[in-house]
Design an enzyme around this catalytic site. Structure first.
Site, PDB file in Angstrom:
ATOM      1  CE  LYS A  10      -0.149  -4.694  -7.432  1.00  0.00           C
ATOM      2  NZ  LYS A  10       0.448  -5.153  -6.129  1.00  0.00           N
ATOM      3  CB  SER A  19      -6.905  -0.879  -5.596  1.00  0.00           C
ATOM      4  OG  SER A  19      -6.039  -1.937  -5.972  1.00  0.00           O
ATOM      5  CE1 TYR A  20      -3.977  -5.342  -4.571  1.00  0.00           C
ATOM      6  CE2 TYR A  20      -2.074  -5.721  -3.172  1.00  0.00           C
ATOM      7  CZ  TYR A  20      -2.718  -5.866  -4.383  1.00  0.00           C
ATOM      8  OH  TYR A  20      -2.085  -6.553  -5.406  1.00  0.00           O
ATOM      9  N   GLY A  21      -7.991  -3.027  -0.196  1.00  0.00           N
ATOM     10  CA  GLY A  21      -8.849  -2.559   0.881  1.00  0.00           C
ATOM     11  C   GLY A  21      -9.774  -1.491   0.335  1.00  0.00           C
TER      12      GLY A  21
END
Length: 326
Positions: free
Chosen positions: A89, A55-57
């Site tokens: 994650k 979910s990073y970005g």
């Protein structure tokens, strides 16, 4: 630090939340060369654990942190290459509700990385809002390990009660939980002091990872209650917290000066002394160098006690992750 037969972790890692995040950290693609230099510096100094998330970005930058880590690890030429550990994650999105959805998500992460994920983690528990969703996602994590797609599995933002439930389920399948990461710093002692997570993890053989060990920058000494403040959401948070944490910052500053270290290095070292693996972020080589300066020495018992007292005395604490369970 040997976590399992397949996985070993260093004393400190590097968090990569900012590597692709525009909203909170102001990422843009012009930073990529600097981030490659950060990666290179970390690995060459033994900081070989990189924590990311699928979910990073978001939007056009979907999975950007993972993509960058894959690119950086391929282009890196230096020592400790074989020790690089990519921990990702997987988000518990509402549309992920089957065990296969977790397997597919991890395969997508591996495709962005250009290599298998070493440590796969459940990004958060759904216990606070959709407890029925979670059992199948746990099955998916265990499937990933059994299928040899990852070296180890871990969790994030879990409290002791929920952790014990997952531990029991995994144990029945012969799968160990290698790590648990929670928000832990001098401004966020709640997971350890109130939830007693460190003791629970020790009893289960789980290593505790401390994310946000610098309190999003509040513990660096670079900001004061009179400003200037960071832009956006962080600025709003800093305006609320900085006026109430002077005793802690004063203690950090005093210890740092006596040690000839920076406040950031003392705050990170405190996490290490508490038996956790801190994963401070770094967007610049200067920040990475400062983080690395937290290694190779330890606070003494008197300094730790003074910092503990200061942490307990502050009026304001860091807001806990909304997904953190008990």
């Amino acid at each position: 630090m040997q976590i399992s037969r397949e996985l070993s972790l260093p004393t400190m890692g590097c968090g990569t939340w900012a590597w692709g995040n525009q909203l909170l950290w102001g990422y843009d693609r012009s930073m990529d060369d600097q981030l490659q230099a950060v990666f290179n510096l970390c690995v060459s100094n033994g900081v070989t654990l990189f924590d990311t998330g699928d979910s990073y970005g978001t939007g056009k930058l979907k999975g950007r942190s993972e993509t960058l880590l894959g690119q950086f690890s391929r282009e890196y030429q230096g020592i400790n290459t074989e020790k690089i550990c990519i921990a990702t994650k997987l988000a518990a999105y509402p549309w992920r509700w089957t065990r296969q959805s977790m397997v597919q998500a991890c395969k997508a992460s591996a495709q962005r990385l250009g290599r298998n994920v070493d440590l796969v983690q459940m990004h958060w528990s759904t216990a606070n809002y959709a407890p029925w969703q979670e059992e199948r996602l746990w099955d998916g994590l265990a499937d990933l390990y059994e299928q040899g797609l990852v070296k180890a599995v871990g969790l994030s933002n879990y409290g002791p009660k929920r952790l014990q439930r997952v531990y029991k389920k995994f144990k029945e399948r012969g799968v160990a939980i290698a790590t648990l990461q929670v928000q832990y710093s001098l401004l966020s002692t709640y997971p350890v002091t109130q939830l007693q997570l460190k003791q629970v993890c020790d009893d289960m053989g789980i290593k505790l990872i401390a994310y946000s060990p610098l309190g999003l920058g509040l513990l660096t000494g670079k900001y004061s209650k009179t400003g200037p403040f960071p832009k956006g959401i962080r600025g709003l948070l800093f305006r609320q917290l900085l006026p109430g944490i002077d005793p802690l910052l004063d203690c950090l500053r005093e210890v740092a000066q006596s040690r000839n270290k920076t406040m950031s290095q003392v705050a990170i070292n405190w996490c290490i002394c508490k038996g956790t693996i801190p994963i401070p972020g770094a967007k610049t080589v200067k920040q990475a160098q400062e983080n690395i300066g937290a290694l190779g020495w330890l606070l003494d018992s008197g300094e730790i006690a003074a910092l503990d007292r200061a942490a307990n005395s502050v009026d304001k604490k860091m807001v806990q992750n909304i997904f953190q369970t008990k």
